[in-house]
Design a protein around this motif. Structure first.
Motif, PDB file in Angstrom:
ATOM      1  N   LEU A 185     -35.417  82.040  42.439  1.00  0.00           N
ATOM      2  CA  LEU A 185     -36.144  82.529  41.331  1.00  0.00           C
ATOM      3  C   LEU A 185     -37.358  83.332  41.790  1.00  0.00           C
ATOM      4  O   LEU A 185     -37.684  84.287  42.192  1.00  0.00           O
ATOM      5  N   ALA A 186     -37.685  82.200  42.013  1.00  0.00           N
ATOM      6  CA  ALA A 186     -39.362  82.607  41.834  1.00  0.00           C
ATOM      7  C   ALA A 186     -39.862  82.480  43.273  1.00  0.00           C
ATOM      8  O   ALA A 186     -40.716  83.615  43.289  1.00  0.00           O
ATOM      9  N   ALA A 187     -39.074  82.204  44.217  1.00  0.00           N
ATOM     10  CA  ALA A 187     -39.293  83.365  45.856  1.00  0.00           C
ATOM     11  C   ALA A 187     -39.271  84.415  45.875  1.00  0.00           C
ATOM     12  O   ALA A 187     -39.840  84.860  46.545  1.00  0.00           O
ATOM     13  N   LEU A 188     -38.833  85.287  44.586  1.00  0.00           N
ATOM     14  CA  LEU A 188     -38.789  86.570  44.709  1.00  0.00           C
ATOM     15  C   LEU A 188     -39.661  87.403  43.715  1.00  0.00           C
ATOM     16  O   LEU A 188     -39.872  88.598  43.165  1.00  0.00           O
ATOM     17  N   ARG A 189     -40.724  86.216  43.330  1.00  0.00           N
ATOM     18  CA  ARG A 189     -41.049  86.913  42.597  1.00  0.00           C
ATOM     19  C   ARG A 189     -42.507  88.182  42.529  1.00  0.00           C
ATOM     20  O   ARG A 189     -42.662  88.996  41.831  1.00  0.00           O
ATOM     21  N   GLU A 190     -42.278  88.472  43.954  1.00  0.00           N
ATOM     22  CA  GLU A 190     -43.451  89.773  44.920  1.00  0.00           C
ATOM     23  C   GLU A 190     -42.112  91.208  45.029  1.00  0.00           C
ATOM     24  O   GLU A 190     -43.302  91.720  44.898  1.00  0.00           O
ATOM     25  N   GLU A 191     -40.895  90.894  44.911  1.00  0.00           N
ATOM     26  CA  GLU A 191     -40.017  91.655  44.931  1.00  0.00           C
ATOM     27  C   GLU A 191     -40.020  93.238  44.590  1.00  0.00           C
ATOM     28  O   GLU A 191     -39.878  92.584  42.848  1.00  0.00           O
ATOM     29  N   PRO A 192     -40.169  93.946  44.657  1.00  0.00           N
ATOM     30  CA  PRO A 192     -39.446  94.940  43.386  1.00  0.00           C
ATOM     31  C   PRO A 192     -38.042  94.967  43.231  1.00  0.00           C
ATOM     32  O   PRO A 192     -36.757  94.928  43.246  1.00  0.00           O
ATOM     33  N   TRP A 193     -38.451  95.270  41.531  1.00  0.00           N
ATOM     34  CA  TRP A 193     -36.660  94.579  40.780  1.00  0.00           C
ATOM     35  C   TRP A 193     -35.507  95.605  40.397  1.00  0.00           C
ATOM     36  O   TRP A 193     -36.531  96.743  39.762  1.00  0.00           O
ATOM     37  N   ILE A 194     -35.041  95.834  40.592  1.00  0.00           N
ATOM     38  CA  ILE A 194     -34.185  97.166  39.823  1.00  0.00           C
ATOM     39  C   ILE A 194     -33.177  96.560  38.207  1.00  0.00           C
ATOM     40  O   ILE A 194     -32.431  95.807  38.457  1.00  0.00           O
ATOM     41  N   GLY A 195     -33.182  96.683  37.493  1.00  0.00           N
ATOM     42  CA  GLY A 195     -32.860  96.467  36.219  1.00  0.00           C
ATOM     43  C   GLY A 195     -31.204  97.588  35.952  1.00  0.00           C
ATOM     44  O   GLY A 195     -31.183  98.917  36.641  1.00  0.00           O
ATOM     45  N   GLY A 196     -30.561  96.935  35.344  1.00  0.00           N
ATOM     46  CA  GLY A 196     -29.131  97.501  35.344  1.00  0.00           C
ATOM     47  C   GLY A 196     -29.062  97.659  33.603  1.00  0.00           C
ATOM     48  O   GLY A 196     -30.204  98.489  32.720  1.00  0.00           O
ATOM     49  N   ASP A 214     -43.218  87.787  35.169  1.00  0.00           N
ATOM     50  CA  ASP A 214     -42.466  88.909  35.166  1.00  0.00           C
ATOM     51  C   ASP A 214     -42.018  89.334  36.016  1.00  0.00           C
ATOM     52  O   ASP A 214     -42.763  89.875  37.252  1.00  0.00           O
ATOM     53  N   PRO A 215     -40.981  90.120  36.383  1.00  0.00           N
ATOM     54  CA  PRO A 215     -40.395  90.942  37.431  1.00  0.00           C
ATOM     55  C   PRO A 215     -41.281  92.362  37.549  1.00  0.00           C
ATOM     56  O   PRO A 215     -41.407  92.539  36.252  1.00  0.00           O
ATOM     57  N   HIS A 216     -41.415  92.452  38.868  1.00  0.00           N
ATOM     58  CA  HIS A 216     -41.572  94.369  38.316  1.00  0.00           C
ATOM     59  C   HIS A 216     -40.356  95.201  38.909  1.00  0.00           C
ATOM     60  O   HIS A 216     -39.419  95.296  39.347  1.00  0.00           O
ATOM     61  N   LEU A 217     -39.779  95.360  36.727  1.00  0.00           N
ATOM     62  CA  LEU A 217     -38.745  96.104  37.108  1.00  0.00           C
ATOM     63  C   LEU A 217     -39.634  98.475  38.098  1.00  0.00           C
ATOM     64  O   LEU A 217     -39.705  98.545  37.113  1.00  0.00           O
TER      65      LEU A 217
END
Lengths: 306, 306
Positions: A185-196, A214-217
């Motif tokens: 999961l840590a590999a995606l720390r800079e990705e933009p996230w989509i929250g449900g 902390d994910p960027h939602l």
DNA sequence: CAAGACCCCAAGCACCGCTTATGGCAGGCT
DNA sequence: AGCCTGCCATAAGCGGTGCTTGGGGTCTTG
């Protein structure tokens, strides 16, 4: 002056039979038993109800009036027995079910369809609702059954409700087309996230924090079709439970299981005792059957093979 | 599967009160009593009727259905109590009275009028009938009360009926204008006689035979007005009870008491037990009151003084 | 005139149904 | 957190309802 309902029905039997003796035979009693009941009833009424003749009895005016009332009571009683018998025999009944979207799209139609075929008299009413509203609805009596879920265990806010687990499903990472599975999961720390939905979003943030960030939602929607379309366009990454992907699968996105995302526990919440209500029990059984048959497909399917 | 009506009403009390404990308080019982009744009722129904929560109970679908039926039963019960109470309190009721003509013309209007004034809710239905039809009507239940008579005693065909004497009246000889009182019945052996109703005619013939002759029955009518008109024209002689003359008195005829003609016993016939029916009892009492007040006038009035 | 139908009454006894006593469970207050 | 107070269920005991049996009375019927 308070009339005993049972004695009213005894009076009815007597007047229909024409004599105390005949009524006693019908009731499986002896004649004095009936005689005593009528004496009590007449004392309660304060008025003679029968004129005793040598060849049976005939009603007085009061007896005639009470006979009409007793007939009505007997009719109500009979109708009540019919209705209850229909409910007990699954020839009638109504179940109000609240279910979260992906279950409403998968488990529910199968179960309700099978139930409707087996017992056409049972009417199931489905309302789509997230656990946060479905569970209080059941508690308040506004629904009979809630199809709900919790992450890494049953929902935490089950106060006063019984929980029947249906299935445990993995949560998958959903990535844009062409992406390869990340090591963690840590590999995606800079990705933009989509929250449900609220609960899903909370769980996703928890998982990311456990992974150290902390994910960027950037986007938020509880619609799993929208989510996948966003991901397919490369606008973000997200996590979806297996059943959401079973309900709808965008052909381009990549879905890979990831243990860090945990497991989603799907089950039924109902008020204690409600599982003994025939119609509810029938729907519960049907949902459990459907879950048993579909659960292996969810839990075992390796989405990474896509 | 046979539901106990009383338990249905207990269920109703519980659902209206919201909890077993509250219902028990209302019923004046303890909580376990109510609990046991509901357990029995649920066993009878074969279906849960209540969901037990920590703050009381709420009905299942079956409970709701039974509640509606129980409400209907309770309504019937309440209406029954109201109706019976009205009958007991003389606010309602119906009495079917059959009376012979001269009583229908004298006693009945006074009694029924007084009763109507005292108890406007009581409806008295009068049918004019000779004892020969009135007594069987009461026996068959087609009437509640018969005002009847017998000569020299109560009617002989009172099989199965109770007799309440009202008054005893003399039978008077009715003679054309200007006639003087004969020494005895035998002096009229050659006169043309006028016969009344079946029973009266029979009694007249009996009296004449006792006096040593068979009367020539030239005319026959049970109408005491017609009888007197015939006598007034000198077309015959006859005997009439005092009450017939009280009902209508032709100014010209001569009426003289004659012991040989015996006494007419007027009274009420009713089915045993019917005297306890309030409306019937009220009419009986009223008739007895009227008879007490008018009887002396009949029995003591010396019609020979005319 | 006796037999059979109907009813009532009185006494006995069994079981229904209520009570008391106790325990479990959930929510709310301190 | 811990107690307190609602709620309900269960178990055991006992009283009274409500059934039975037995006997008597009256009216109709063969």
């Amino acid at each position: 002056m308070a009339l005993d309902v049972r004695r009213l029905l005894i009076l009815r039997a007597v007047l229909r039979a024409g004599s105390l003796t005949a009524a006693a035979r019908e009731l499986g009693w002896t004649q004095p038993a009936v005689s005593q009941h009528l004496r009590h009833l007449e004392r309660e009424a304060g008025v003679p109800l029968l004129l005793r003749g040598p060849a049976g009895v005939s009603p007085t005016e009061a007896g005639f009036v009470l006979l009409a009332r007793a007939d009505a009571v007997a009719a109500e009683l009979h109708a009540a027995e019919e209705e209850v018998s229909a409910l007990a025999g699954l020839r009638a009944g109504r179940v109000r079910l609240q279910a979260f979207p992906s279950a409403a799209a998968t488990l529910v139609p199968a179960a309700v369809g099978a139930l409707a075929e087996a017992h056409p008299g049972i009417a199931v009413g489905l309302e789509e609702a997230e656990p946060d509203t479905a569970l209080p609805a059941v508690l308040a009596g506004d629904a009979d059954l809630a199809l709900a879920f919790g992450y890494d265990g049953p929902p935490s806010d089950l106060s006063g409700l019984a929980w029947r687990p249906l299935l445990v499903e993995p949560v998958l990472l959903v990535l844009p087309p062409g992406t390869s599975a990340p090591p963690g999961l840590a590999a995606l720390r800079e990705e933009p996230w989509i929250g449900g939905c609220v609960r899903c979003r909370g769980h996703l943030v928890d998982a990311c924090r456990t992974a150290g960030f902390d994910p960027h939602l950037r986007h938020t929607t509880d619609d799993y079709v929208v989510v996948q379309n966003l991901v397919a366009r490369g606008l973000g990454v997200t996590a979806l439970p297996a059943s959401a992907l079973a309900a709808h699968r965008h052909p381009d996105v990549v879905a890979v299981p990831l243990a860090e995302l945990g497991l989603r526990h799907v089950g039924l919440a109902l008020r204690p005792g409600a599982e003994a209500v025939p119609a509810t029990a029938a729907l519960v059984a049907e949902l459990e059957r459907v879950a048993r048959h579909t659960a292996p497909a969810h839990t075992l399917t390796s989405e990474a093979a896509d």
